[in-house]
Design a protein around this motif. Sequence first.
Motif, PDB file in Angstrom:
ATOM      1  N   GLY A 167      13.858 -87.829  31.315  1.00  0.00           N
ATOM      2  CA  GLY A 167      13.612 -88.535  32.432  1.00  0.00           C
ATOM      3  C   GLY A 167      14.203 -89.903  32.309  1.00  0.00           C
ATOM      4  N   LYS A 205      10.061 -88.095  35.258  1.00  0.00           N
ATOM      5  CA  LYS A 205      10.469 -87.063  34.690  1.00  0.00           C
ATOM      6  C   LYS A 205      11.623 -86.414  35.322  1.00  0.00           C
ATOM      7  CE  LYS A 205       6.207 -86.263  32.871  1.00  0.00           C
ATOM      8  NZ  LYS A 205       5.397 -85.156  32.346  1.00  0.00           N
ATOM      9  N   ALA A 206      12.375 -85.683  34.543  1.00  0.00           N
ATOM     10  CA  ALA A 206      13.450 -84.771  35.018  1.00  0.00           C
ATOM     11  C   ALA A 206      14.444 -84.413  33.958  1.00  0.00           C
ATOM     12  CB  ALA A 206      14.213 -85.503  35.925  1.00  0.00           C
ATOM     13  N   ASP A 207      14.517 -82.879  33.953  1.00  0.00           N
ATOM     14  CA  ASP A 207      15.385 -82.170  32.984  1.00  0.00           C
ATOM     15  C   ASP A 207      16.953 -82.134  33.411  1.00  0.00           C
ATOM     16  OD1 ASP A 207      13.194 -81.531  31.864  1.00  0.00           O
ATOM     17  OD2 ASP A 207      12.860 -79.648  32.757  1.00  0.00           O
ATOM     18  N   SER A 264       6.122 -88.179  40.006  1.00  0.00           N
ATOM     19  CA  SER A 264       6.340 -88.781  38.728  1.00  0.00           C
ATOM     20  C   SER A 264       7.413 -87.598  38.122  1.00  0.00           C
ATOM     21  CB  SER A 264       4.922 -88.359  37.903  1.00  0.00           C
ATOM     22  OG  SER A 264       4.475 -86.953  38.367  1.00  0.00           O
ATOM     23  N   ALA A 265       7.671 -86.453  38.639  1.00  0.00           N
ATOM     24  CA  ALA A 265       8.675 -85.679  38.116  1.00  0.00           C
ATOM     25  C   ALA A 265       9.557 -85.022  39.147  1.00  0.00           C
ATOM     26  CB  ALA A 265       8.101 -84.677  37.206  1.00  0.00           C
TER      27      ALA A 265
END
Lengths: 423, 91
Positions: A225, A234-236, A36-37
């Motif tokens: 994300g 999700k990702a920064d 999920s991330a």
Amino acid sequence: MDSGIVQKYSIISLARHALTGHRNWPRAWRDPEPKSAYDVVIIGGGGHGLATAYYLAKEHGIANVAVIEKGWLGGGNTGRNTTIVRSNYLLPANAHFYEWSLKLWEGLSAELNYNVMFSQRGVLNLAHSDAQLDAYARRGNAMRLHGIDAELLTPGQVHEMVPLLDCSDRARFPIAGGLLQPRGGTARHDAVAWGYARAADSYGVDIIQNCEVIGIERDGGRVVGVETSRGRIKADKIGIAVAGNSGHVAAMAGIRLPIESHLLQAMVSEPLKPMLDTVVTFGAGHFYVSQSDKGELVMGGDLDMYNSYAQRGNLPALEEVATGGAQLFPIMTRLRMMRHWGGVMDMTMDGSPIIGTLPVGGLYLDGGWCYGGFKATPGSGWVFADTIAQDRPHPLCEAFSLERFARGATIDEKGAGPTPNAH
Amino acid sequence: MLLIECPWCGARDQTEFTYGGDGTLVRPANTAPMAAWHEYVYLRDNPRGRHTELWQHTSGCRQWLRVVRDTMTHEISASSPVELPFGDRKP
């Protein structure tokens, strides 16, 4: 290598697997479900995206990375090019960047423990007039000043090197000489994608195929994300490495690019006995050719010249390629073609790539590769990983910023101006 | 082979035509700020799908056409004469 590849490829592993009929080789990389991330999501599982993930893990210790690919690994331009590798550029920004990439190529098979079949058979640019030869001499001198190998050849030396070329005075465009980069050559394009994939996977990078990005989620001017065909991730930090479709993906974050997507075709002939042991480019038209290890002549030329995302082209462009080939190599007039294919190029407004940060926080672009993305694969992955990890452009790609167009600091190797299909 | 409908000559092969790029661009006023010129000279929508573009019938009547073509399927859905000078067209 110091990575976590469980089973290193070697003559010993080859012999061991021979005993069991090569039926028990482990798969080269996993096929995980997306988490999920992640710390970093790379959009695009071609050579550039996979190389970026590999260098993020190896050089920057960032291994919580997903590479998201809408199709299969290397199914885009990584598998659709003519496999030429070179660094014979005039302008400093290009020369330094592509030379670093060429240096990485020189050690790549050992680095990845995967044979990318890099063959430094030389790249020979033919000149067909005194003025063109003067321009090549200038470029060759610039290359040597940058520490890159270059040799100016007389027509006699060209003929000796490639005996099947029509070096007579009767040629439509007689050969006046050539510029040779001996360290240039070709590589096996699929192996580059597979080698980087296997090495990145060994560090824990998740490679997720058949997963298309359909949206880039933002909050307060930063990315948070991506929305994909297999759910939200999700990702920064998000890196875009989808050359051909850069404009399409950047638009998901509300960014317009100085890029048009164009169609470039290539083709291979029936297999022949060895006849060409270097790469030759025509200087009076657009045509380039090399011979593959299977004996096929691999050749390409100009764009189809109209915007397209279709990955398939039309015959007039191929006719022009064949015409160029027949002018250089009279024996090609009786050659039968076996396959042809098309790829989608990010054609930028100055013919140089765009690598760097974007106006949206946490979003990075590696695109705009025009005709020349394949040879850049290792260098591009190297500088793009550094750019993402440090959140600022790597020194070798500072000049390739998106902002250069607004500042008038274009890198126009051909001097063709803001006409993307002219580069 | 693209078959392009020229309003004056009828349907002709693409090889008779020269591509002129995005046909929706509007040339800014000479006094417009640099940002407007940057956008006009460099930035493109580059859509995946319907694209309005310019072609010139260079090996025919030499007139400019505005063609609507799909960049995924290459299907041409419309072609019409371009009012001149097209660079000064009002949006």
